[in-house]
Design a protein around this motif. Sequence first.
Motif, PDB file in Angstrom:
ATOM      1  N   UNK A  41       2.014   4.222  10.236  1.00  0.00           N
ATOM      2  CA  UNK A  41       3.177   3.124  10.382  1.00  0.00           C
ATOM      3  C   UNK A  41       3.861   2.807   9.046  1.00  0.00           C
ATOM      4  N   UNK A  42       2.869   3.033   7.830  1.00  0.00           N
ATOM      5  CA  UNK A  42       3.335   2.744   6.732  1.00  0.00           C
ATOM      6  C   UNK A  42       4.209   3.813   6.212  1.00  0.00           C
ATOM      7  N   UNK A  43       3.998   5.059   6.705  1.00  0.00           N
ATOM      8  CA  UNK A  43       4.596   6.079   6.211  1.00  0.00           C
ATOM      9  C   UNK A  43       6.033   6.057   7.068  1.00  0.00           C
ATOM     10  N   UNK A  44       6.148   5.533   8.015  1.00  0.00           N
ATOM     11  CA  UNK A  44       7.441   5.280   8.936  1.00  0.00           C
ATOM     12  C   UNK A  44       8.411   4.336   8.192  1.00  0.00           C
ATOM     13  N   UNK A  45       7.465   3.500   7.409  1.00  0.00           N
ATOM     14  CA  UNK A  45       8.430   2.257   6.927  1.00  0.00           C
ATOM     15  C   UNK A  45       8.824   2.979   5.484  1.00  0.00           C
ATOM     16  N   UNK A  46       8.172   3.663   4.732  1.00  0.00           N
ATOM     17  CA  UNK A  46       8.453   4.286   3.392  1.00  0.00           C
ATOM     18  C   UNK A  46       9.510   5.257   3.582  1.00  0.00           C
ATOM     19  N   UNK A  47       9.447   6.208   4.289  1.00  0.00           N
ATOM     20  CA  UNK A  47      10.273   7.747   4.199  1.00  0.00           C
ATOM     21  C   UNK A  47      11.528   7.355   4.971  1.00  0.00           C
ATOM     22  N   UNK A  48      12.387   7.902   4.218  1.00  0.00           N
ATOM     23  CA  UNK A  48      13.924   7.928   4.909  1.00  0.00           C
ATOM     24  C   UNK A  48      14.251   9.647   4.514  1.00  0.00           C
ATOM     25  N   UNK A  49      13.961  10.146   5.634  1.00  0.00           N
ATOM     26  CA  UNK A  49      14.120  11.762   5.517  1.00  0.00           C
ATOM     27  C   UNK A  49      15.406  12.453   5.053  1.00  0.00           C
ATOM     28  N   UNK A  50      15.467  13.467   4.352  1.00  0.00           N
ATOM     29  CA  UNK A  50      16.463  13.986   4.154  1.00  0.00           C
ATOM     30  C   UNK A  50      16.317  15.623   4.065  1.00  0.00           C
TER      31      UNK A  50
END
Length: 311
Positions: free
Chosen positions: A139-148
Amino acid sequence: MDIFDVKDIDPMLISERVDPYDDEESIFELKFDGIRCIAYIDNQTTDLRNKRNMMLLPRFPELELLHEGCRHKCILDGELIVLVNGKPDFYEVQRRTILTDPFKMQLAYKKHPANFVTYDILYYKDKQVTNLPLIERKKLLDEVISESDILSKSRYVETDGIAIYNFAEANSLEGVVGKKKSSLYWLGKRSKDWKKIKVLKEEDFICIGYMFNKNSMTTLILAKYDDKDDLIITNHVSLGVSISKLKQHGMKISDCPIDSLTGYAEATWIEPMVCTIEYMPSEKEGFRQPVFKEVRDDKSPRECRIKEDDT
């Protein structure tokens, strides 16, 4: 001690390989064929290191802006991959790690740019989060990452490990990793909470001899018959090899069964024996990370023949 400042993390490792399975208490992710990496990210910089703590950005400069895809300071665990024809290509990653000429490096990453696929987070904002259950870290990973184009998150499914394994096998991918949702992250440790499910094939070969390597490992010389009924050396295998196993099945020393053979002066030749080899299929080599599995007393060497798709 702040693990972000020290930057010397040994990632958690998998303790065992298992057959495909389903488990309601686990998630399942595709296993990517690349380089395991730890990424240290803050607002302005990226520091990417492999398991031996070697800095990788000099070899993969296209990843130096990973931090632009992260909303917070963090440490990420993941895989550095290079896609060729839509699939992770380990050989291309390996080739990139030894390039030193800037011009050749630039040509390489323009043709096949690298990507960092992250599947875990060890540090969030200003604190270590390895003591949180995996599903909370996700869940933290989802909050941190903006994919590119250079940064992505590993997708996972819950429960259905066999289904995702079948997908990996059908698409010639490396395999699957099953992880307990409740698993904590133990730095530098092997955990039974993470299990590796590799896509492997088995094939029978004729063992015609063996050699001793410089590191004292024993290498078996493998062969098959071609359509002209000639014996042709096809492969070698060292992992799992035991001369005592061959002796248990009646191994006998013999003359070299192939005429005009060079490069095998140190080989000990034996009467042909059929053995089963387990390996990872490879589009480039066809035969990767082979492991000796067993001797087959129920099969004749004459039955081991090179097929058209072996050539």
